[in-house]
Design an enzyme around this catalytic site. Structure first.
Site, PDB file in Angstrom:
ATOM      1  N   LYS A  13       5.869  11.357  -1.193  1.00 19.78           N
ATOM      2  CA  LYS A  13       7.032  10.526  -0.844  1.00 19.78           C
ATOM      3  C   LYS A  13       6.957   9.159  -1.543  1.00 19.78           C
ATOM      4  CE  LYS A  13       6.389  10.653   3.683  1.00 19.78           C
ATOM      5  NZ  LYS A  13       5.151  11.453   3.757  1.00 19.78           N
ATOM      6  N   ARG A  88       9.721   9.192  11.899  1.00 24.30           N
ATOM      7  CA  ARG A  88       8.681  10.200  12.047  1.00 24.30           C
ATOM      8  C   ARG A  88       8.765  10.892  13.405  1.00 24.30           C
ATOM      9  NH1 ARG A  88       4.798   7.748   8.109  1.00 24.30           N
ATOM     10  NH2 ARG A  88       2.989   9.080   7.889  1.00 24.30           N
ATOM     11  N   ARG A 127      -7.169  10.660  -3.279  1.00 25.73           N
ATOM     12  CA  ARG A 127      -6.331   9.475  -3.478  1.00 25.73           C
ATOM     13  C   ARG A 127      -7.158   8.184  -3.363  1.00 25.73           C
ATOM     14  NH1 ARG A 127      -0.751   8.932  -0.203  1.00 25.73           N
ATOM     15  NH2 ARG A 127      -2.051   8.641   1.637  1.00 25.73           N
ATOM     16  N   ARG A 160      -8.359   5.024   1.487  1.00 28.00           N
ATOM     17  CA  ARG A 160      -7.799   4.648   2.791  1.00 28.00           C
ATOM     18  C   ARG A 160      -8.609   5.323   3.894  1.00 28.00           C
ATOM     19  NH1 ARG A 160      -1.390   5.805   2.322  1.00 28.00           N
ATOM     20  NH2 ARG A 160      -1.807   6.459   4.459  1.00 28.00           N
ATOM     21  N   ARG A 171      -3.553  14.074  10.946  1.00 32.26           N
ATOM     22  CA  ARG A 171      -2.228  13.585  10.537  1.00 32.26           C
ATOM     23  C   ARG A 171      -1.283  14.762  10.276  1.00 32.26           C
ATOM     24  NH1 ARG A 171      -3.604  10.172   5.554  1.00 32.26           N
ATOM     25  NH2 ARG A 171      -1.400   9.678   5.461  1.00 32.26           N
TER      26      ARG A 171
HETATM   27  P1  AMP Z   1       1.853   6.623   5.630  1.00 32.19           P
HETATM   28  O1  AMP Z   1       1.364   5.664   4.599  1.00 32.19           O
HETATM   29  O2  AMP Z   1       3.345   6.758   5.649  1.00 32.19           O
HETATM   30  O3  AMP Z   1       1.160   7.958   5.554  1.00 32.19           O
HETATM   31  O4  AMP Z   1       1.480   5.992   7.054  1.00 32.19           O
HETATM   32  C1  AMP Z   1       0.126   5.719   7.396  1.00 32.19           C
HETATM   33  C2  AMP Z   1       0.002   5.617   8.894  1.00 32.19           C
HETATM   34  O5  AMP Z   1       0.828   4.547   9.375  1.00 32.19           O
HETATM   35  C3  AMP Z   1       0.445   6.830   9.684  1.00 32.19           C
HETATM   36  O6  AMP Z   1      -0.553   7.834   9.763  1.00 32.19           O
HETATM   37  C4  AMP Z   1       0.766   6.214  11.042  1.00 32.19           C
HETATM   38  O7  AMP Z   1      -0.416   5.907  11.764  1.00 32.19           O
HETATM   39  C5  AMP Z   1       1.394   4.899  10.636  1.00 32.19           C
HETATM   40  N1  AMP Z   1       2.864   5.045  10.451  1.00 32.19           N
HETATM   41  C6  AMP Z   1       3.567   4.918   9.288  1.00 32.19           C
HETATM   42  N2  AMP Z   1       4.880   5.115   9.484  1.00 32.19           N
HETATM   43  C7  AMP Z   1       5.018   5.378  10.813  1.00 32.19           C
HETATM   44  C8  AMP Z   1       6.113   5.705  11.645  1.00 32.19           C
HETATM   45  N3  AMP Z   1       7.373   5.804  11.155  1.00 32.19           N
HETATM   46  N4  AMP Z   1       5.872   5.916  12.959  1.00 32.19           N
HETATM   47  C9  AMP Z   1       4.632   5.810  13.482  1.00 32.19           C
HETATM   48  N5  AMP Z   1       3.547   5.541  12.746  1.00 32.19           N
HETATM   49  C10 AMP Z   1       3.727   5.319  11.431  1.00 32.19           C
END
Ligand code: AMP
Length: 215
Positions: A13, A88, A127, A160, A171
């Site tokens: 994404k 989400r 990554r 990360r 996740r």
């Molecule tokens: P991402 O970089 O989008 O994979 O997000 C990393 C982490 O941030 C996720 O595993 C969640 O813990 C948190 N996170 C990001 N976006 C959201 C969202 N829309 N709702 C809840 N948690 C989020």
């Protein structure tokens, strides 16, 4: 154009959002990036969010909805935006449509990217991101020129915390339970554009653009 990029962690994404920014001249709104910035800045919200993020869980809806609401009101979103990693949950999707209707706007399309689980694991465990500028690399698919160093700014690369294998598996479970229902949610609204997330980055980008043109 008001877009949502939907799909499991590691589907690409963020990578695709960057190409769409260049193509359409609209900003990416990544809740993951905004939360990581809050964690790095040691803000109270960041410190609270970190616990959830490190565990591979979702940050509470009220927190992320607040962040997105504030961001959507900023000037650079006036011509459109690319939401990456939000919504989400169904509650976030409902809140988003309320916020947008308050701004007399709505979502134009939801691009749903899919890829199989083994591929996601390979992509995420390899990554690496730059501490300095946030550029993203992959040990196998997009390695930096010098090991452990960012090509762009020379910053140190790191993994990360939530890209460790056990957290990735959590996740993915969270995605299946809480986020995947959004596929039928947006399909019912006539907004879903399904695009396979496997293949070259450029090929996937062109498939997204074609899916958007067809809509
Ligand atoms: P991402 O970089 O989008 O994979 O997000 C990393 C982490 O941030 C996720 O595993 C969640 O813990 C948190 N996170 C990001 N976006 C959201 C969202 N829309 N709702 C809840 N948690 C989020």
């Amino acid at each position: 154009m008001n877009l949502i990029l939907l799909g499991p962690p590691g589907v690409g994404k963020g990578t695709q959002a960057k190409l769409l920014i260049d193509r359409f001249g609209i900003p990416q709104i990544s809740t993951g990036d905004m939360l990581r910035a809050a964690v790095k800045g040691l803000t109270p919200m960041g410190m609270k969010a970190k616990e959830f993020m490190d565990a591979g869980a979702l940050v509470p809806d009220s927190v992320v909805i607040g962040i997105v609401q504030e961001r959507l009101g900023q000037d650079d979103c006036a011509r459109g935006f690319i939401l990456d990693g939000f919504p989400r949950t169904v509650a976030q999707a409902d809140a988003l449509s309320e916020v947008l209707s308050g701004l007399s706007r709505s979502i134009d399309a939801v691009v749903s990217l899919s890829v199989d689980k083994d591929e996601v694991l390979k992509r995420l465990t390899g990554r690496r991101a730059c501490h300095g500028c946030g550029a993203v690399y992959h040990l196998e698919f997009a390695p930096p020129k010098a090991s452990g160093r960012c090509d762009a700014c020379g910053g140190e690369l790191y993994q990360r915390d939530d890209d460790k294998e056990a957290t990735i598996l959590r996740r993915l479970e969270v995605y299946d339970e809480q986020t995947a229902p959004l596929i039928s949610y947006y399909e019912a609204a006539g907004l879903l554009r399904a695009v396979p997330g496997a293949g070259s980055v450029e090929g996937i980008h062109e498939a997204i653009v074609a899916a958007l043109k067809a809509s």
